[in-house]
Design a protein around this motif. Structure first.
Motif, short mmCIF file in Angstrom:
data_model
loop_
_atom_site.label_atom_id
_atom_site.label_comp_id
_atom_site.label_asym_id
_atom_site.label_seq_id
_atom_site.Cartn_x
_atom_site.Cartn_y
_atom_site.Cartn_z
N GLY A 61 0.76 -1.14 -0.09
CA GLY A 61 -0.07 -0.12 0.16
C GLY A 61 0.85 1.20 0.00
O GLY A 61 0.60 2.14 -0.69
N GLY A 62 2.09 1.26 0.72
CA GLY A 62 2.96 2.23 0.70
C GLY A 62 3.65 2.75 -0.60
O GLY A 62 3.58 3.68 -1.02
N ILE A 63 3.93 1.64 -1.05
CA ILE A 63 4.54 1.60 -2.28
C ILE A 63 3.76 2.20 -3.35
O ILE A 63 4.05 2.88 -4.62
N LEU A 64 2.64 1.65 -3.50
CA LEU A 64 1.52 2.16 -4.37
C LEU A 64 1.39 3.86 -4.14
O LEU A 64 1.49 4.57 -5.28
N ALA A 65 1.27 4.10 -3.06
CA ALA A 65 1.01 5.67 -2.93
C ALA A 65 2.33 6.47 -3.20
O ALA A 65 2.38 7.45 -3.72
N GLN A 66 3.53 5.86 -2.93
CA GLN A 66 4.66 6.62 -3.26
C GLN A 66 4.94 6.58 -4.59
O GLN A 66 5.34 7.85 -5.00
N THR A 67 4.77 5.65 -5.33
CA THR A 67 4.91 5.65 -6.59
C THR A 67 4.10 6.71 -7.56
O THR A 67 4.43 7.21 -8.22
N LEU A 68 2.97 6.53 -7.26
CA LEU A 68 1.86 7.27 -7.92
C LEU A 68 2.21 9.04 -7.62
O LEU A 68 2.21 9.80 -8.56
N THR A 69 2.79 9.15 -6.43
CA THR A 69 3.29 10.50 -6.22
C THR A 69 4.36 10.95 -6.91
O THR A 69 4.31 11.86 -7.51
N PHE A 70 5.30 10.14 -6.71
CA PHE A 70 6.70 10.11 -7.78
C PHE A 70 6.28 10.46 -9.51
O PHE A 70 6.83 11.23 -9.92
N ASN A 71 5.15 9.77 -9.92
CA ASN A 71 4.71 9.84 -11.13
C ASN A 71 4.36 11.19 -11.51
O ASN A 71 4.33 11.51 -12.79
N SER A 72 3.88 12.12 -10.56
CA SER A 72 3.55 13.41 -10.99
C SER A 72 4.95 14.18 -11.65
O SER A 72 4.85 15.10 -12.36
N SER A 73 6.18 13.50 -11.44
CA SER A 73 7.42 14.26 -11.97
C SER A 73 7.33 13.88 -13.54
O SER A 73 7.81 14.72 -14.36
N ALA A 213 -5.37 1.75 0.75
CA ALA A 213 -5.18 0.76 0.08
C ALA A 213 -4.79 -0.49 0.81
O ALA A 213 -5.22 -1.47 0.06
N ARG A 214 -4.25 -0.32 1.81
CA ARG A 214 -4.26 -1.66 2.67
C ARG A 214 -5.60 -1.87 3.17
O ARG A 214 -5.83 -3.17 2.93
N GLY A 218 -7.22 -5.49 2.13
CA GLY A 218 -7.31 -6.55 3.32
C GLY A 218 -6.04 -6.74 4.08
O GLY A 218 -6.05 -7.83 4.36
N ASN A 219 -4.95 -5.81 3.98
CA ASN A 219 -3.76 -6.25 4.44
C ASN A 219 -3.58 -5.60 5.85
O ASN A 219 -4.34 -4.29 6.13
N SER A 220 -3.07 -5.99 6.77
CA SER A 220 -2.75 -5.56 8.07
C SER A 220 -1.53 -5.18 8.47
O SER A 220 -0.46 -5.60 7.70
#
Length: 265
Positions: A61-73, A213-214, A218-220
């Motif tokens: 979930g964190g990788i998804l949020a981080q990658t999409l933020t970085f894709n703004s570049s 996302a988590r 369904g991730n804990s």
């Protein structure tokens, strides 16, 4: 009528950008390689100290949020490239909607983000991550991720229109990403950060998207992680959606105003 014209012109520009992406697939290398590297490094280099297999479930979930933020570049760099090459001047000489020109860029960049999400999910499956929720929840989570990608792309558009050169846009477009992504709950619980940063991390949109996302997959969190408190943690999907709407409401008009001011020079 203006809205329909903007959508039509935006569709034409988006199609042009997607054709260019298809002809130069090398432009996708960063969008594919970067999330894979982050997943592997964080899962296997740091994951053992943070919870092992459970942390890998938490990590995606964190990788998804981080990658999409970085894709703004990508939006910042490619829009600045069009400005620097004079292509935008040609668009400006045509009877085209000002909103449509930028909208086409932000919409077409969703293709890169969609590919990044797919790559992360496949990579996550390869390292042992599994979604445990239903298909409906998974699809809604993916829709929220795309909404977030679209929202942050407007930040990249404003940076490009302000910088107006590829080099400056690339530098500025990356500068703000690191504190936004790492002072968050993307990779650890927000309440595990130093007390001075906890409030920032709790209300950070990246934290909300990662948490949503988590929850959607369904991730804990691993055993021993401090559960974050506060309204954003209790309503991550709602707060993430509100953040996306706010980002679009603020940065889309600013980007259009900046585009029009360039046109008057």
């Amino acid at each position: 009528m203006r809205a329909l014209r903007a959508l039509g012109d935006g569709g034409v520009i988006a199609r042009r950008n997607l054709i260019g992406l298809r002809r130069t697939p090398g432009a996708l290398v960063t969008g594919i390689a970067q999330p894979i590297l982050f997943v592997l490094i964080l899962a296997f280099v740091f994951g053992g100290a943070l919870g092992g297999d459970q942390y890998r479930e938490f990590l995606i979930g964190g990788i998804l949020a981080q990658t999409l933020t970085f894709n703004s570049s990508f939006t910042a760099v490619y829009l600045a490239k069009d400005l620097q090459s004079g292509l935008i001047d040609r668009f400006r000489a045509l009877p085209m909607s000002r909103v449509g020109v930028i909208l086409g860029r932000t919409v077409s960049d969703l293709a890169t983000s969609a590919i990044s999400v797919l790559v992360i999910l496949v990579c996550g499956l390869a390292i042992g991550w599994r979604p445990t929720s239903g298909i409906g929840s998974i699809l809604l989570t993916c829709a929220l991720l795309m909404l977030f990608a679209f929202a942050v792309s407007w930040v990249g558009a404003l940076i490009a229109l302000t910088a107006r050169s590829v080099e400056v846009a690339q530098s500025v477009g990356l500068l703000w990403l690191f504190p936004v992504c790492f002072v968050s709950g993307a990779f650890v619980s927000a309440d595990m950060l130093p007390s001075a940063l906890q409030a920032v991390a709790r209300w950070n949109p990246v934290t909300a998207v990662a948490t949503a996302a988590r929850e959607g997959f369904g991730n804990s969190a691993p055993a021993g992680f401090v559960a974050p408190g506060g309204w954003p943690a209790d309503h991550p999907a709602l707060y993430a959606t509100l953040c996306c709407i706010a980002l679009i409401a603020v940065f889309a008009p600013l980007a259009v105003v900046r585009y029009r001011s360039i046109g008057r020079r």
